[in-house]
Design an enzyme around this catalytic site. Structure first.
Site, PDB file in Angstrom:
ATOM      1  N   VAL A  66       0.880  -1.168   0.000  1.00  0.00           N
ATOM      2  CA  VAL A  66       0.000   0.000   0.000  1.00  0.00           C
ATOM      3  C   VAL A  66       0.914   1.214   0.000  1.00  0.00           C
ATOM      4  O   VAL A  66       1.813   1.322   0.838  1.00  0.00           O
ATOM      5  CB  VAL A  66      -0.918   0.035   1.230  1.00  0.00           C
ATOM      6  CG1 VAL A  66      -1.910   1.182   1.124  1.00  0.00           C
ATOM      7  CG2 VAL A  66      -1.638  -1.290   1.401  1.00  0.00           C
ATOM      8  N   ARG A  84       7.871   8.596  -6.618  1.00  0.00           N
ATOM      9  CA  ARG A  84       8.977   7.649  -6.420  1.00  0.00           C
ATOM     10  C   ARG A  84       8.505   6.412  -5.667  1.00  0.00           C
ATOM     11  O   ARG A  84       8.824   5.280  -6.041  1.00  0.00           O
ATOM     12  CB  ARG A  84      10.116   8.347  -5.662  1.00  0.00           C
ATOM     13  CG  ARG A  84      11.340   7.474  -5.421  1.00  0.00           C
ATOM     14  CD  ARG A  84      12.424   8.279  -4.721  1.00  0.00           C
ATOM     15  NE  ARG A  84      13.507   7.442  -4.256  1.00  0.00           N
ATOM     16  CZ  ARG A  84      14.514   7.885  -3.520  1.00  0.00           C
ATOM     17  NH1 ARG A  84      14.569   9.160  -3.185  1.00  0.00           N
ATOM     18  NH2 ARG A  84      15.469   7.065  -3.108  1.00  0.00           N
ATOM     19  N   SER A 113      -3.055   7.194   3.389  1.00  0.00           N
ATOM     20  CA  SER A 113      -1.612   7.441   3.425  1.00  0.00           C
ATOM     21  C   SER A 113      -1.216   8.739   2.724  1.00  0.00           C
ATOM     22  O   SER A 113      -0.023   9.003   2.554  1.00  0.00           O
ATOM     23  CB  SER A 113      -0.854   6.262   2.810  1.00  0.00           C
ATOM     24  OG  SER A 113      -1.084   6.176   1.418  1.00  0.00           O
ATOM     25  N   ARG A 166      13.653   6.705 -12.027  1.00  0.00           N
ATOM     26  CA  ARG A 166      12.796   5.532 -11.891  1.00  0.00           C
ATOM     27  C   ARG A 166      11.790   5.504 -13.033  1.00  0.00           C
ATOM     28  O   ARG A 166      11.158   6.508 -13.342  1.00  0.00           O
ATOM     29  CB  ARG A 166      12.031   5.573 -10.580  1.00  0.00           C
ATOM     30  CG  ARG A 166      12.876   5.295  -9.357  1.00  0.00           C
ATOM     31  CD  ARG A 166      12.913   3.809  -9.028  1.00  0.00           C
ATOM     32  NE  ARG A 166      13.445   3.617  -7.689  1.00  0.00           N
ATOM     33  CZ  ARG A 166      14.723   3.564  -7.360  1.00  0.00           C
ATOM     34  NH1 ARG A 166      15.640   3.707  -8.295  1.00  0.00           N
ATOM     35  NH2 ARG A 166      15.102   3.376  -6.108  1.00  0.00           N
ATOM     36  N   ARG A 180      -6.973   2.992  -4.366  1.00  0.00           N
ATOM     37  CA  ARG A 180      -7.894   3.165  -3.242  1.00  0.00           C
ATOM     38  C   ARG A 180      -8.456   4.579  -3.285  1.00  0.00           C
ATOM     39  O   ARG A 180      -7.725   5.556  -3.158  1.00  0.00           O
ATOM     40  CB  ARG A 180      -7.213   2.902  -1.900  1.00  0.00           C
ATOM     41  CG  ARG A 180      -8.183   3.053  -0.721  1.00  0.00           C
ATOM     42  CD  ARG A 180      -7.708   2.383   0.562  1.00  0.00           C
ATOM     43  NE  ARG A 180      -6.529   2.998   1.150  1.00  0.00           N
ATOM     44  CZ  ARG A 180      -6.071   2.721   2.380  1.00  0.00           C
ATOM     45  NH1 ARG A 180      -6.700   1.819   3.130  1.00  0.00           N
ATOM     46  NH2 ARG A 180      -4.982   3.310   2.840  1.00  0.00           N
ATOM     47  N   GLU A 197     -13.237  -2.699   7.942  1.00  0.00           N
ATOM     48  CA  GLU A 197     -12.515  -1.953   8.977  1.00  0.00           C
ATOM     49  C   GLU A 197     -13.459  -1.123   9.842  1.00  0.00           C
ATOM     50  O   GLU A 197     -13.004  -0.325  10.663  1.00  0.00           O
ATOM     51  CB  GLU A 197     -11.458  -1.053   8.332  1.00  0.00           C
ATOM     52  CG  GLU A 197     -12.021  -0.099   7.303  1.00  0.00           C
ATOM     53  CD  GLU A 197     -10.947   0.663   6.532  1.00  0.00           C
ATOM     54  OE1 GLU A 197      -9.769   0.549   6.882  1.00  0.00           O
ATOM     55  OE2 GLU A 197     -11.315   1.365   5.574  1.00  0.00           O
ATOM     56  N   GLY A 243      -8.420  -4.846   9.054  1.00  0.00           N
ATOM     57  CA  GLY A 243      -7.464  -3.799   9.406  1.00  0.00           C
ATOM     58  C   GLY A 243      -7.613  -3.475  10.875  1.00  0.00           C
ATOM     59  O   GLY A 243      -8.565  -2.795  11.283  1.00  0.00           O
ATOM     60  N   PHE A 244      -6.691  -3.978  11.678  1.00  0.00           N
ATOM     61  CA  PHE A 244      -6.785  -3.885  13.134  1.00  0.00           C
ATOM     62  C   PHE A 244      -6.925  -2.442  13.624  1.00  0.00           C
ATOM     63  O   PHE A 244      -7.711  -2.147  14.519  1.00  0.00           O
ATOM     64  CB  PHE A 244      -5.544  -4.544  13.750  1.00  0.00           C
ATOM     65  CG  PHE A 244      -5.298  -4.188  15.187  1.00  0.00           C
ATOM     66  CD1 PHE A 244      -6.085  -4.723  16.197  1.00  0.00           C
ATOM     67  CD2 PHE A 244      -4.283  -3.319  15.551  1.00  0.00           C
ATOM     68  CE1 PHE A 244      -5.867  -4.402  17.528  1.00  0.00           C
ATOM     69  CE2 PHE A 244      -4.056  -2.987  16.882  1.00  0.00           C
ATOM     70  CZ  PHE A 244      -4.849  -3.533  17.872  1.00  0.00           C
ATOM     71  N   LEU A 245      -6.184  -1.515  13.028  1.00  0.00           N
ATOM     72  CA  LEU A 245      -6.118  -0.167  13.592  1.00  0.00           C
ATOM     73  C   LEU A 245      -7.412   0.610  13.380  1.00  0.00           C
ATOM     74  O   LEU A 245      -8.011   1.117  14.338  1.00  0.00           O
ATOM     75  CB  LEU A 245      -4.920   0.578  12.998  1.00  0.00           C
ATOM     76  CG  LEU A 245      -3.572  -0.009  13.408  1.00  0.00           C
ATOM     77  CD1 LEU A 245      -2.460   0.547  12.542  1.00  0.00           C
ATOM     78  CD2 LEU A 245      -3.284   0.268  14.876  1.00  0.00           C
ATOM     79  N   ASP A 246      -7.860   0.739  12.126  1.00  0.00           N
ATOM     80  CA  ASP A 246      -9.124   1.439  11.890  1.00  0.00           C
ATOM     81  C   ASP A 246     -10.270   0.730  12.588  1.00  0.00           C
ATOM     82  O   ASP A 246     -11.165   1.367  13.160  1.00  0.00           O
ATOM     83  CB  ASP A 246      -9.408   1.530  10.385  1.00  0.00           C
ATOM     84  CG  ASP A 246      -9.143   2.929   9.836  1.00  0.00           C
ATOM     85  OD1 ASP A 246      -9.597   3.902  10.452  1.00  0.00           O
ATOM     86  OD2 ASP A 246      -8.474   3.036   8.800  1.00  0.00           O
ATOM     87  N   ASP A 252      -0.141   5.666   9.230  1.00  0.00           N
ATOM     88  CA  ASP A 252      -1.055   6.468   8.430  1.00  0.00           C
ATOM     89  C   ASP A 252      -2.224   6.849   9.323  1.00  0.00           C
ATOM     90  O   ASP A 252      -2.131   6.734  10.546  1.00  0.00           O
ATOM     91  CB  ASP A 252      -1.471   5.746   7.142  1.00  0.00           C
ATOM     92  CG  ASP A 252      -2.327   4.503   7.398  1.00  0.00           C
ATOM     93  OD1 ASP A 252      -2.708   4.255   8.568  1.00  0.00           O
ATOM     94  OD2 ASP A 252      -2.615   3.784   6.428  1.00  0.00           O
TER      95      ASP A 252
END
Length: 726
Positions: free
Chosen positions: A118, A125, A276, A313, A340, A432, A457-460, A632
């Site tokens: 993600v 870059r 992010s 790149r 996303r 989430e 997604g554990f955090l959200d 994030d």
């Protein structure tokens, strides 16, 4: 003031309007005037619906807050609780048995299992590195990280350390022995690799000749058959290449002249317009869309200085090999890309509607990113993303099946607007939010013809867990949360429902991020749990981490695991609904409380100061112990909500929060002392936009919609841009 162009009922920021007309549309076959007219119509018809769904979230939350206040301090009667949740429309009736019918899904999603990156799309870059992370050097990933211990003389050091190098080679040879075992002997004893009669032949140091135990593992080669430069192998659908070069500094000293093992790594990448990034206006959105356009056209480039040299790149080309039968094998050189979009909540001033209000950002994202993806669908790029004619959009932060159904309807309208066949746009449903978790089967059913992805997604999810039940009582400490009953049930439930609704062989079941990019030894030890849990993808924080996590998919056949799991009993909904409040808040000591305040305040400040002052939406932020964490907005949500909850229930005071934040601001300032662009927060706290934002996230945390951080972050970032002339 933003310069705007009036297009029907829309007032479009001129830079965004010019980008769409002059860069995005040419080559798509779409008429610009017709595009804007249809866009105007779709947005004005669906924006009110979007607003209604958000109002329903608020109405449900108000009812839950009231119920929790009435039941605070009481044991949770699960039957009464579920009856209440059903009455208010939080829990809905589950649909009958069904299987998703998604078609034209690329193999990286449908039939392969491997890591997923993600990456913030506003950083060209990073985006290019992620797209190119389909292949990665195993030697580099091992040598440069703590995956190889520095004990016993194996320090990284400034120059090449042969002791460390030998351990890297040993690790790689062990991988070859496990993933492509020889009929006899070991890859450690190989003296030469060659191809004879369409088979891999390995000459050993003792003069014996052998081949692969399973000859089907040999997929192809590069160079001459009797002196190949590369040997392509496969295990569990993941490719890896033994690279041979007698003139290479590593290869010349190797018994078989092996210089590296190239690993197929990040099968998929999510190019992120959401958590992010810090995109708060037309300039930011145009940058995000322009980078997505470069990826879809295959011409995105980024030049930068590294080690005193300028480097550029570009997107990697596909990889070509000679097949065992003499034909050609072509493998993707790049990760398959999702994009996303943002969720339903936020609006953006890049476009104003006919009543002067801001456009729902998720609706703008859906149209713009789909328009841009037409370049890939039409073959306008020298490198192809989807080989099946699909566009993959991850849609985050949806609450329940009604919101998923709205997204499905919106995607129908976007397809009609752009002249795309029905179900060209595929959707990834992020599990989430609590209301999505408990109604996951109904959510999938609402998008059963285009669903290609669910994940945990554990955090959200924890942030929403706290905000949903904010009034019920003080929550357990953040570190204890992963041991709470609801977490394991939630993780298993997601896999169970995905398999029950036909995801195996069709779509991705994903797991969350390893957030410590410097701790790769720990990741190698722990993250194998994700494929073992039945997830055919899991998030990693870097291309290096993707290469190392890829080794887990050699060890675990996820398709077989999923087949076994299909027969297990579904995880417990009662466990998922068990609210993780403290059994005895008085057991917390003053030290416990201050430790939790310090830890969360430092994390909040470390992330917010870069977001607000520099527009950095995702970065490696040192925690209170100076361990770098990839953070994030999801990280921010759980920390701010936990402190808001403790403040709400008197575990701490506002004075304690302020004192802690001010003290931790000085710590964060010191951690960022080497950043020339950094603005100190201490000691002039009233003058620091970033500090005020961080403090508000806690002090105003209870009133934030669903505990989201975006409304405050966006407002303060716009304030910082105006103040600092950015």
């Amino acid at each position: 003031m933003t310069e705007r162009v009036q297009v029907g009922g829309l007032q479009v920021a001129k830079n965004l309007f010019d980008f769409v007309n002059n860069e995005a549309i040419p080559g798509t076959g779409i008429d610009a005037d017709k595009f804007w007219a249809e866009f105007d119509k779709v947005i004005h018809e669906l924006a009110p619906r979007n607003k209604e769904l958000l109002a329903k979230r608020d109405a449900i939350q108000e009812k839950m807050d009231s119920w929790y206040r009435d039941h605070k301090g009481q044991p949770l009667d699960m039957n009464e609780y579920k009856s209440f949740l059903t009455d208010i429309g939080y829990l809905v009736q589950e649909p009958g048995e069904f299987k998703i019918s998604t078609s034209n899904v690329d193999p990286e999603i449908a039939t392969m299992a491997g890591p997923q990156l993600v990456v913030p799309i506003m950083n060209a870059r990073f985006a290019l590195n992620a797209a190119n992370a389909r292949w990665g050097s195993l030697y580099d990933a091992l040598y440069g990280t703590d995956a190889i211990s520095e004990e016993g003389g194996a320090q990284k050091g400034p120059g090449y350390n042969p002791v460390r190098g030998a351990r890297v080679i040993e690790f790689a040879r062990n991988l070859l022995d496990n993933s492509a075992p020889l009929a006899s002997g070991s890859h450690k004893d190989a003296a030469r690799y060659l191809v004879e009669g369409g088979k891999l032949v390995v000459k050993l140091q003792n003069g014996e000749t052998t081949g692969l135990k399973d000859e089907a593992g040999f997929v192809g080669y590069t160079g001459a058959a009797d002196a190949p430069a590369g040997i392509l192998l496969a295990k569990n659908g993941m490719h890896f290449e033994i690279q041979i070069d007698a003139g290479h500094p590593i290869g010349k000293d190797d018994g078989a002249n092996v210089k590296d093992v190239l690993m197929e790594s990040a099968l998929t990448t999510i190019m992120d317009c959401e958590d992010s990034v810090a995109a708060v206006d037309a300039d930011d959105k145009a940058l995000a869309y322009r980078n997505w356009l470069g990826l879809m056209q295959g011409n995105l480039e980024e030049s930068f200085e590294k080690g005193g040299q300028m480097m550029t790149r570009k997107m990697h080309a596909d990889r070509s090999y000679t097949a065992p039968d003499g034909g050609e094998v072509v493998l993707k050189g790049r990760s398959l890309m999702f994009v996303r979009n943002v969720g339903h909540l936020m609006t953006n001033p890049a476009i104003l509607l006919n009543d002067g209000s801001e456009i729902p950002e998720g609706l703008m994202d859906g149209v713009m990113t789909s328009l841009i993806a037409i370049h890939d669908l039409k073959g306008n790029s020298k490198v192809q993303n989807s080989t099946t004619g699909s566009v993959y959009i991850v849609k985050p932060k949806m609450h329940g099946p009604e919101e998923v159904a709205f997204t499905n309807e919106f995607f129908n309208r976007v397809e009609d607007l752009l002249g795309l066949p029905r179900f060209t746009l595929k959707v990834g449903i992020m599990d989430e939010e609590r209301r999505t978790t408990v109604n996951l089967k109904a959510c999938i059913h609402a998008a059963k013809d285009r669903a290609v992805f669910i994940n945990t997604g554990f955090l959200d999810r924890t942030g929403d867990e706290i905000h949903t039940s904010m009034e019920f009582g003080p929550f357990i400490r953040k570190g204890a949360m992963k041991q709470a009953a609801w977490i394991q049930a939630y993780e298993n439930w997601n896999v169970d429902i995905g398999l029950e609704t036909g995801f195996r062989g069709v779509a991705q079941i994903g797991k969350g991020m390893w957030a410590m990019p410097d701790l790769m030894a720990g990741m190698l030890e722990q993250k194998i749990g994700h494929p073992k849990a039945g997830a055919n993808t899991a998030w990693v924080p870097s291309p290096t981490a993707a290469t190392l996590h890829a080794t887990h998919y050699h060890q675990v056949n996820v398709a077989e695991i999923q087949q076994q799991l299909e027969s297990r009993a579904r995880a417990s909904l009662d466990d998922i609904l068990t609210v993780p409040v403290m059994a005895d808040p008085s057991a917390l000591t003053a030290t416990d409380i201050q430790e939790e305040l310090d830890n969360n305040a430092q994390g909040i400040l470390g992330y917010v100061v870069r977001w607000i002052d520099q527009g950095v939406g995702c970065s490696k932020v040192p925690d209170i112990n100076d361990i770098g964490l990839m953070e994030d907005r999801a990280t921010l949500r759980i920390s701010s909500q936990l402190l808001a909850n403790w403040l709400r229930h008197g575990i701490c005071t506002e004075a304690q929060v302020r004192e802690t934040m001010e003290r931790m601001a000085a710590v964060v300032d010191k951690q960022n002392a080497g950043d020339a662009a950094y603005r100190n927060m201490a000691p002039n706290f009233d003058d620091s936009v970033a500090f005020q934002a961080a403090l508000d996230l806690v002090l105003k945390g209870c009133e934030q919609p669903n505990g989201y951080t975006e409304p405050l972050l966006h407002a303060y970032r716009q304030k910082a841009k105006a103040k600092y002339g950015q």
